[in-house]
Design a protein around this motif. Structure first.
Motif, PDB file in Angstrom:
ATOM      1  N   ALA A 201      95.552  25.497  32.918  1.00  0.00           N
ATOM      2  CA  ALA A 201      94.145  25.084  32.958  1.00  0.00           C
ATOM      3  C   ALA A 201      93.557  25.277  34.352  1.00  0.00           C
ATOM      4  O   ALA A 201      94.216  25.053  35.368  1.00  0.00           O
ATOM      5  N   GLU A 202      92.321  25.722  34.399  1.00  0.00           N
ATOM      6  CA  GLU A 202      91.605  25.858  35.659  1.00  0.00           C
ATOM      7  C   GLU A 202      91.289  24.468  36.216  1.00  0.00           C
ATOM      8  O   GLU A 202      91.151  23.497  35.464  1.00  0.00           O
ATOM      9  N   PRO A 203      91.168  24.337  37.557  1.00  0.00           N
ATOM     10  CA  PRO A 203      90.830  23.028  38.140  1.00  0.00           C
ATOM     11  C   PRO A 203      89.577  22.406  37.530  1.00  0.00           C
ATOM     12  O   PRO A 203      89.512  21.186  37.342  1.00  0.00           O
ATOM     13  N   ALA A 204      88.571  23.231  37.230  1.00  0.00           N
ATOM     14  CA  ALA A 204      87.319  22.699  36.693  1.00  0.00           C
ATOM     15  C   ALA A 204      87.488  22.068  35.317  1.00  0.00           C
ATOM     16  O   ALA A 204      86.623  21.303  34.875  1.00  0.00           O
ATOM     17  N   GLU A 205      88.601  22.389  34.643  1.00  0.00           N
ATOM     18  CA  GLU A 205      88.843  21.819  33.322  1.00  0.00           C
ATOM     19  C   GLU A 205      89.548  20.471  33.389  1.00  0.00           C
ATOM     20  O   GLU A 205      89.710  19.807  32.372  1.00  0.00           O
ATOM     21  N   ARG A 206      89.972  20.094  34.565  1.00  0.00           N
ATOM     22  CA  ARG A 206      90.697  18.833  34.731  1.00  0.00           C
ATOM     23  C   ARG A 206      89.736  17.700  35.094  1.00  0.00           C
ATOM     24  O   ARG A 206      88.671  17.917  35.671  1.00  0.00           O
ATOM     25  N   ALA A 207      90.170  16.465  34.778  1.00  0.00           N
ATOM     26  CA  ALA A 207      89.293  15.309  34.969  1.00  0.00           C
ATOM     27  C   ALA A 207      88.940  15.086  36.429  1.00  0.00           C
ATOM     28  O   ALA A 207      87.811  14.723  36.759  1.00  0.00           O
ATOM     29  N   TYR A 208      89.912  15.313  37.333  1.00  0.00           N
ATOM     30  CA  TYR A 208      89.654  15.000  38.734  1.00  0.00           C
ATOM     31  C   TYR A 208      88.495  15.827  39.285  1.00  0.00           C
ATOM     32  O   TYR A 208      87.751  15.373  40.160  1.00  0.00           O
ATOM     33  N   TYR A 209      88.328  17.047  38.778  1.00  0.00           N
ATOM     34  CA  TYR A 209      87.294  17.943  39.315  1.00  0.00           C
ATOM     35  C   TYR A 209      85.911  17.374  39.053  1.00  0.00           C
ATOM     36  O   TYR A 209      85.053  17.349  39.958  1.00  0.00           O
ATOM     37  N   ARG A 210      85.668  16.929  37.838  1.00  0.00           N
ATOM     38  CA  ARG A 210      84.327  16.411  37.541  1.00  0.00           C
ATOM     39  C   ARG A 210      84.046  15.114  38.290  1.00  0.00           C
ATOM     40  O   ARG A 210      82.897  14.817  38.612  1.00  0.00           O
ATOM     41  N   PHE A 211      85.092  14.335  38.614  1.00  0.00           N
ATOM     42  CA  PHE A 211      84.859  13.106  39.381  1.00  0.00           C
ATOM     43  C   PHE A 211      84.617  13.415  40.864  1.00  0.00           C
ATOM     44  O   PHE A 211      83.914  12.667  41.551  1.00  0.00           O
ATOM     45  N   VAL A 212      85.191  14.517  41.362  1.00  0.00           N
ATOM     46  CA  VAL A 212      84.846  14.959  42.721  1.00  0.00           C
ATOM     47  C   VAL A 212      83.380  15.397  42.762  1.00  0.00           C
ATOM     48  O   VAL A 212      82.636  15.058  43.685  1.00  0.00           O
ATOM     49  N   VAL A 213      82.962  16.152  41.729  1.00  0.00           N
ATOM     50  CA  VAL A 213      81.551  16.534  41.616  1.00  0.00           C
ATOM     51  C   VAL A 213      80.677  15.281  41.567  1.00  0.00           C
ATOM     52  O   VAL A 213      79.637  15.203  42.235  1.00  0.00           O
ATOM     53  N   LEU A 214      81.098  14.297  40.794  1.00  0.00           N
ATOM     54  CA  LEU A 214      80.325  13.063  40.647  1.00  0.00           C
ATOM     55  C   LEU A 214      80.181  12.337  41.977  1.00  0.00           C
ATOM     56  O   LEU A 214      79.097  11.836  42.304  1.00  0.00           O
ATOM     57  N   PHE A 215      81.250  12.284  42.775  1.00  0.00           N
ATOM     58  CA  PHE A 215      81.181  11.577  44.056  1.00  0.00           C
ATOM     59  C   PHE A 215      80.111  12.174  44.958  1.00  0.00           C
ATOM     60  O   PHE A 215      79.252  11.465  45.490  1.00  0.00           O
ATOM     61  N   PHE A 216      80.160  13.492  45.142  1.00  0.00           N
ATOM     62  CA  PHE A 216      79.171  14.127  46.013  1.00  0.00           C
ATOM     63  C   PHE A 216      77.780  14.094  45.385  1.00  0.00           C
ATOM     64  O   PHE A 216      76.773  14.037  46.099  1.00  0.00           O
ATOM     65  N   ASN A 217      77.727  14.108  44.065  1.00  0.00           N
ATOM     66  CA  ASN A 217      76.438  13.988  43.382  1.00  0.00           C
ATOM     67  C   ASN A 217      75.823  12.615  43.625  1.00  0.00           C
ATOM     68  O   ASN A 217      74.612  12.484  43.822  1.00  0.00           O
ATOM     69  N   CYS A 218      76.647  11.578  43.614  1.00  0.00           N
ATOM     70  CA  CYS A 218      76.165  10.222  43.916  1.00  0.00           C
ATOM     71  C   CYS A 218      75.638  10.124  45.343  1.00  0.00           C
ATOM     72  O   CYS A 218      74.661   9.424  45.619  1.00  0.00           O
ATOM     73  N   MET A 219      76.285  10.840  46.271  1.00  0.00           N
ATOM     74  CA  MET A 219      75.891  10.768  47.673  1.00  0.00           C
ATOM     75  C   MET A 219      74.556  11.450  47.945  1.00  0.00           C
ATOM     76  O   MET A 219      73.974  11.279  49.015  1.00  0.00           O
ATOM     77  N   LEU A 220      74.048  12.223  46.983  1.00  0.00           N
ATOM     78  CA  LEU A 220      72.760  12.888  47.176  1.00  0.00           C
ATOM     79  C   LEU A 220      71.652  11.897  47.488  1.00  0.00           C
ATOM     80  O   LEU A 220      70.778  12.151  48.319  1.00  0.00           O
ATOM     81  N   THR A 221      71.637  10.753  46.811  1.00  0.00           N
ATOM     82  CA  THR A 221      70.521   9.804  46.933  1.00  0.00           C
ATOM     83  C   THR A 221      70.892   8.512  47.659  1.00  0.00           C
ATOM     84  O   THR A 221      70.039   7.645  47.834  1.00  0.00           O
ATOM     85  N   PHE A 222      72.147   8.366  48.078  1.00  0.00           N
ATOM     86  CA  PHE A 222      72.539   7.142  48.780  1.00  0.00           C
ATOM     87  C   PHE A 222      71.703   6.946  50.040  1.00  0.00           C
ATOM     88  O   PHE A 222      71.112   5.896  50.266  1.00  0.00           O
TER      89      PHE A 222
ATOM     90  N   LEU B  49      74.132  17.522  53.209  1.00  0.00           N
ATOM     91  CA  LEU B  49      75.490  18.068  53.225  1.00  0.00           C
ATOM     92  C   LEU B  49      76.165  17.880  51.872  1.00  0.00           C
ATOM     93  O   LEU B  49      76.917  18.751  51.412  1.00  0.00           O
ATOM     94  N   SER B  50      75.883  16.755  51.227  1.00  0.00           N
ATOM     95  CA  SER B  50      76.412  16.525  49.879  1.00  0.00           C
ATOM     96  C   SER B  50      75.825  17.521  48.898  1.00  0.00           C
ATOM     97  O   SER B  50      76.496  17.968  47.965  1.00  0.00           O
TER      98      SER B  50
END
Length: 478
Positions: free
Chosen positions: A2-23, A206-207
């Motif tokens: 499986a590609e990294p993007a298909e794994r759960a950890y990848y989408r949660f890394v995306v989510l973390f930086f996505n959350c930081m957009l508006t912090f 930067l996020s």
């Protein structure tokens, strides 16, 4: 393999930086509320006290009207931009949107901070208003991109959790502002404090770069690069005629409720110091921030509760009724203000979870994007006008450090009037809704919610750019 993007950890890394957009941007938004005393302080303080015995605070010399205009112009900008932002992002893509709107947050906060260096000059107010205008253009629209990215990566997975976390991060920025800003200002001064807020917006930029890279790489690994354009319908002016009476009653219910929230928060810190004895600026900021603290803690649980039991129309009325005593206590008693701000935070949480998610239930799916955009615009226009009215009530040209108590009482009566307006519109809404089938107040079982409302929300979030931004932007500004 499986590609990294298909794994759960990848989408949660995306989510973390996505959350930081508006912090950072939500931290920046309410800095004037914490530092209201400095914004309206005297240009110079020769003596430590004024003629009436009150402490002299050196600041920018703004009048209450000018100070409230900082919030009004932000609201008006949102009212216009959030309608157009979804269409722009749909045409040019998430990555373009995330760069553009995060950059506008940085540019706007920079000009706002720069304006503080021109105190005593005619350039101060125009620069600071320009900064707030650009900042408002970026912050409200950035939420649209944030929600759209979240919707793709968590579709069919932990979607509710992901949206809850993005909302929590934004509110966490607001909460930390009320806890940290006054202390930082006392040590480093107002100018460095405002530049510190700009630095947090740079963190958001930067996020934006990081989440764009992760999104692009992930799309390629999933084989969706260039083909992930979501179907979204262009907003048409003639769609307005398809919106029902229930919809417009709901829109004005939302507007009246939030008219009593954000103008109050903007002036709450100064109000607490002026009316109640023994509160420092830092303590007053903590107490004002309790509105956000309560909603931060309760928002997820309240949302789950309302999704489970339904009764959205009933909760809308109860929120308004339960808010009445808050402004009554603040206006006419000396009950500790922390009780009122926590109380307001609780009703605020229930309002956010009951009012905004009701819109998809009273409009055709084909007009949902238009409906969300109009509702947000009406809300922001109402808040902007109320900020101006509050500025007039507190004194058009009164630059004294301490505002007379009778002016604060008039402001609270104005908040009460808006809350009564909310009670009237929400009551009529329930009557009309009952005649038309009682959609808003149907009791729902958990399975029914999952099969209908949650799925409808997912489809709305994924297929319409405007719905995505407006719905969660409202819940945050909610």
């Amino acid at each position: 393999m499986a590609e990294p993007a298909e794994r759960a950890y990848y989408r949660f890394v995306v989510l973390f930086f996505n959350c930081m957009l508006t912090f950072g941007s939500y931290f920046c938004f309410d800095i004037p509320s914490v530092l209201q005393q400095q914004f309206q302080g005297n240009l110079t303080c020769v003596n430590s006290t004024l003629g009436n015995g009150t402490e002299c605070v050196e600041g920018l010399g703004m009048t209450p009207q000018e100070y409230n205009l900082l919030y009004a112009i932000y609201a008006w900008t949102n009212a216009v931009v959030v309608i157009m932002a979804g269409f722009l992002i749909d045409k040019l893509g998430n990555r373009f949107g995330v760069f553009l709107f995060s950059f506008l947050c940085v540019l706007g906060s920079s000009i706002f901070a720069l304006g503080s260096h021109f105190k005593g000059s005619p350039y101060l107010l125009p620069l600071m208003l320009t900064g707030r205008l650009l900042f408002g253009s970026g912050n409200g629209s950035l939420t649209i991109v944030q929600n759209r990215i979240t919707a793709f990566w968590f579709r069919g997975k932990e979607l509710a959790l992901a949206f809850g976390l993005t909302l929590a991060f934004s509110r966490l920025g607001s909460v930390l502002n009320f806890f940290l800003t006054q202390r930082f200002e006392a040590q480093y001064g107002m100018q460095w404090t405002l530049w510190g807020g700009t630095l947090l917006c740079v963190l958001g930029f930067l996020s934006a770069i990081t989440v764009s890279v992760l999104d692009k790489v992930g799309m390629k690994q999933l084989g969706l690069d260039g083909a992930i354009q979501e179907e979204s319908r262009k907003v048409r002016v003639q769609d307005v005629r398809l919106l029902s009476l229930r919809y417009w009653l709901l829109v004005f219910t939302i507007m009246f409720f939030y008219n009593g929230i954000f103008p109050f928060i903007a002036d709450a810190s100064k109000f607490i110091q002026d009316k109640y004895e023994g509160y420092s600026q830092k303590q007053a900021a903590y107490i004002a921030g309790a509105v956000y603290d309560s909603s931060l803690v309760l928002s997820a649980a309240v949302g789950i509760l309302i999704d489970y039991v339904g009764l959205r129309g009933v909760f809308a009325v109860l929120c308004a009724v339960c808010t009445l005593p808050v402004f009554g206590l603040l206006a006419f008693t000396f009950v500790p203000p922390l009780i009122s701000t926590i109380w307001l935070g609780i009703t605020y949480s229930f309002a956010a979870a009951s009012m905004w998610p009701s819109i998809p239930l009273v409009v055709p799916r084909s007009t949902l994007g238009t409906a969300m955009g109009l509702a947000t615009s009406v809300q922001m226009i109402g808040i902007g006008l109320c900020n101006l009215i509050v500025g007039e009530i507190l004194g058009e040209k009164n630059s004294d450090v301490k505002i007379p108590l009778w002016r604060w009482q008039r402001m609270m009566i104005f908040m009460l009037a808006n809350t009564i307006g909310c009670i009237i519109t929400s009551t009529v809404l329930n009557i009309i809704d009952r005649r038309e089938g009682g959609t808003l107040n149907k009791m729902t079982k958990r399975s029914a919610v999952q099969d209908s409302e949650v799925q409808t929300d997912r489809e709305a979030l994924i297929t319409s750019e405007e719905e995505t931004g407006e719905r969660d932007n409202s819940n945050i500004n909610t």
